[in-house]
Design an enzyme around this catalytic site. Structure first.
Site, PDB file in Angstrom:
ATOM      1  N   ASP A  23      -5.929  -3.653  -2.374  1.00 33.55           N
ATOM      2  CA  ASP A  23      -4.857  -3.224  -1.474  1.00 33.55           C
ATOM      3  C   ASP A  23      -4.186  -4.396  -0.739  1.00 33.55           C
ATOM      4  OD1 ASP A  23      -3.528  -2.070   0.928  1.00 33.55           O
ATOM      5  OD2 ASP A  23      -4.367  -0.211   0.150  1.00 33.55           O
TER       6      ASP A  23
ATOM      7  N   SER B  47       0.832  -1.201   0.000  1.00 38.04           N
ATOM      8  CA  SER B  47       0.000   0.000   0.000  1.00 38.04           C
ATOM      9  C   SER B  47       0.870   1.256   0.000  1.00 38.04           C
ATOM     10  CB  SER B  47      -0.948  -0.039   1.207  1.00 38.04           C
ATOM     11  OG  SER B  47      -2.001   0.871   1.053  1.00 38.04           O
TER      12      SER B  47
END
Length: 597
Positions: free
Chosen positions: A461, A346
């Site tokens: 993510d 991320s």
């Protein structure tokens, strides 16, 4: 013989420590030396024998066989004990051990061991201490392998001059007081092959054996005695397979396989590589490395990697808090701690890979950061919320402009990022493919950004599955891993008994009463999705050599305007962490061959 015994003494001193020469001589006298040829088994899984071995020279490999096939557990280098558990417990061997090159071990049966212990009890305590320390190793330490002693450097194109790079490598080792000997066929014409190769074990430090297609017999012998094979070639040469690769049968599948690194050599001021993948299509290598001529940062990185002394950096997710990662790297670099491998999830992916893509150039990093902040990548990007709140078009354009059509394989410093394969509910490690697309997958927060399609699968993510991807770093020859967490969820109580309605929150904000302290919609979504991953982080943080959690209290998930403040916090807290380490852990100040060999 005297030189050989002196070599063995140094090995045992390193293994046990504190033993005098008299005891070491007795160990050599009582034990039985046993030679093992390449491919020969020292013992097999399931066998019952109470025998202990000490590796005097060569390299062994432990393998385990089960219903799923054969699994390589790891390599065992000189100076290490083998089979001690069977001696102590009397249980059958838990794994098989064979020689991946010609090796010599010192063998003790139970009677010999007890005899030695009766005369010299310190031997038992020293060996037991070594075994206990090995059992205490965390997961990271257990994945560390013995550095190679003999390295075969194969020049794929015989007329390509490696000298500009190899001279700098030799200088690096000499500056760090690491003995290194470089041999080619011409330099060994007067020596008998067998005698020469056997003598390599007594040489302190590293032996580099230069091979080419011009001398196939010499090259074959080098393969037999090598712990590591490095294929060297100019990046602008033909990427197809060369005759020497076929002649040496480098890519056949076998439990005796040596690790193979592909060394791609570039000119001094070369721009970021492109199309590295064409070099990897037909080659099964463990690692590829880009090295520029006269670029000492590249040379240092290469030398650390081939001696298993590299530094890995793993960066966690956390939205705008990720700007702190820029400060972390700034602090590390100022101490002389260079990053050899990088991984992130991320925010850790986009900030980390952006830094490695910029070749850790502070000026380029700041310029890219300022552009990102001014672009307000998450503002005015709303979409019809069928799949996500934001369309992701602005950040996608930014990523495409920054990374262009470069792939992860092209970055000077080997880097990876992690996403979550939504379709398979599993973590996906990205170390190849278009950078912008892999990074977009790693930051695609479910409900905020749309999923990214890679190889016909939806990816979201990476923090959903793994907010601090430490385990993928184990695959690299690192001596230490820095893992940086941007902080978990705070233990925060609320001042109300029921969740306020949307209208209550609206008027509270409009009238600036601030009666309610409640996370934003984005924060609730993101933190809820990563709860399991944050729990996993608590478990994995003990599996690295250096873990620290940054205190970024009061900084919101989208506080981009505060990026300089966040960067400074990362910088200051990293310096505090480094200063808190005991002097013996200040590896960046050390300049001894123990760190490299």
């Amino acid at each position: 013989m005297q030189d050989v015994n002196a070599h063995y003494h140094r090995l045992f001193h390193k293994l046990f420590g504190g033993m005098d020469d008299q005891l070491l001589d007795q160990i050599l006298k009582i034990g039985t030396k046993k030679e093992i040829n390449t491919g020969e088994y020292l013992f097999h899984q399931g066998e019952s024998e109470n025998v202990l071995y000490l590796v005097l020279s060569g390299r062994l490999r432990a393998i385990k066989e089960d219903k799923n096939g054969t699994r390589i557990l790891g390599d065992i280098g000189e100076g290490e004990p083998v089979g001690e558990f069977a001696l102590f417990t009397g249980e059958p061997r838990m794994a098989s051990v064979l020689a991946i090159r010609k090796s010599v071990v010192l063998e003790f049966d139970q009677e010999e061991y007890l005899s030695l212990v009766a005369k010299y009890p310190r031997f038992a305590s020293s060996l037991t201490g070594f075994v206990i320390n090995r059992l205490r190793r965390n997961t990271f330490q257990q994945n560390k392998s013995t550095p190679p002693k003999n390295i075969a450097l194969v020049n794929l194109k015989a007329d390509f001059d490696l000298t500009p790079w190899t001279v700098d490598m030799e200088n690096y080792f000499q500056d760090n007081r690491v003995p290194v000997q470089v041999y080619d066929y011409e330099s060994q014409l007067e020596h008998a092959d067998q005698a020469f190769f056997d003598s390599l074990e007594q040489h302190e430090g590293i032996n580099i054996l230069v091979c080419s297609e011009a001398e196939p017999e010499w090259s074959h012998q080098c393969m037999v005695y090598a712990d590591l094979v490095i294929l060297a070639v100019g990046f602008d040469q033909d990427p197809g397979l060369y005759s020497i690769e076929k002649e040496l049968d480098l890519y056949s599948q076998s439990i005796l396989n040596k690790k193979i690194y592909l060394l791609l050599l570039h000119e001094e001021n070369a721009s970021t590589p492109k199309n590295t993948s064409q070099w990897l299509e037909d080659r099964q290598v463990n690692l590829h490395l880009h090295v520029r001529k006269k670029n000492m940062r590249d040379i240092r990185r290469f030398c650390r990697i081939i001696t298993n002394n590299a530094t890995g950096l793993v960066l966690g997710g956390g939205g705008a808090k990720g700007y702190a990662h820029l400060g972390v790297v700034k602090a590390l670099e100022e101490r002389g701690i260079e990053i050899d491998f990088l991984g992130g999830t991320s925010a850790g992916a986009i900030y980390g890979i952006s830094m490695s893509f910029a070749d850790f150039d502070p000026k380029r990093i700041v310029e890219a950061t300022e552009i990102a902040v001014k672009s307000k990548l998450t503002s005015n990007d709303m979409t019809f919320p069928m799949v996500s709140i934001l369309s992701g078009k602005k950040i996608k354009k930014f990523a495409k402009d920054m990374y262009s059509d470069h792939h992860l394989e092209d970055i000077w410093v080997n880097s990876y990022c992690v996403s979550t394969n939504f379709s398979r509910a599993s973590a996906k490690i990205h170390e190849s493919g278009l950078i912008w697309k892999q990074v977009m997958a790693s930051i695609a927060i479910p409900g905020v950004f749309p999923p990214v399609v890679i190889e016909n699968y939806l990816h979201v993510d990476g923090s959903v599955m793994d907010n601090l991807p430490i385990e993928p770093m184990y695959r690299f020859p690192v001596a230490r891993i820095f893992a940086v967490s941007l902080g978990g969820l705070p233990d925060r109580q609320v001042n109300y008994e029921e969740t306020p309605t949307g209208w209550s929150l609206f008027w509270d904000k409009m009238l600036k009463k601030r009666r309610f302290k409640i996370p934003s919609l984005g924060s609730i979504i993101i933190n809820s999705l990563t709860l399991n991953s944050l729990q996993k982080e608590e478990v994995t943080k003990s599996k690295v050599s250096h873990y620290f959690e940054l205190n970024l209290k009061g900084i919101g998930f989208m506080d981009d305007k505060r990026w300089k403040e966040i960067l400074d916090k990362g910088y200051e807290q990293t310096n505090l962490y480094l200063d808190s380490l005991p002097p013996e852990e200040h590896f960046w100040k050390q300049n001894t061959n123990e760190e490299l060999v």
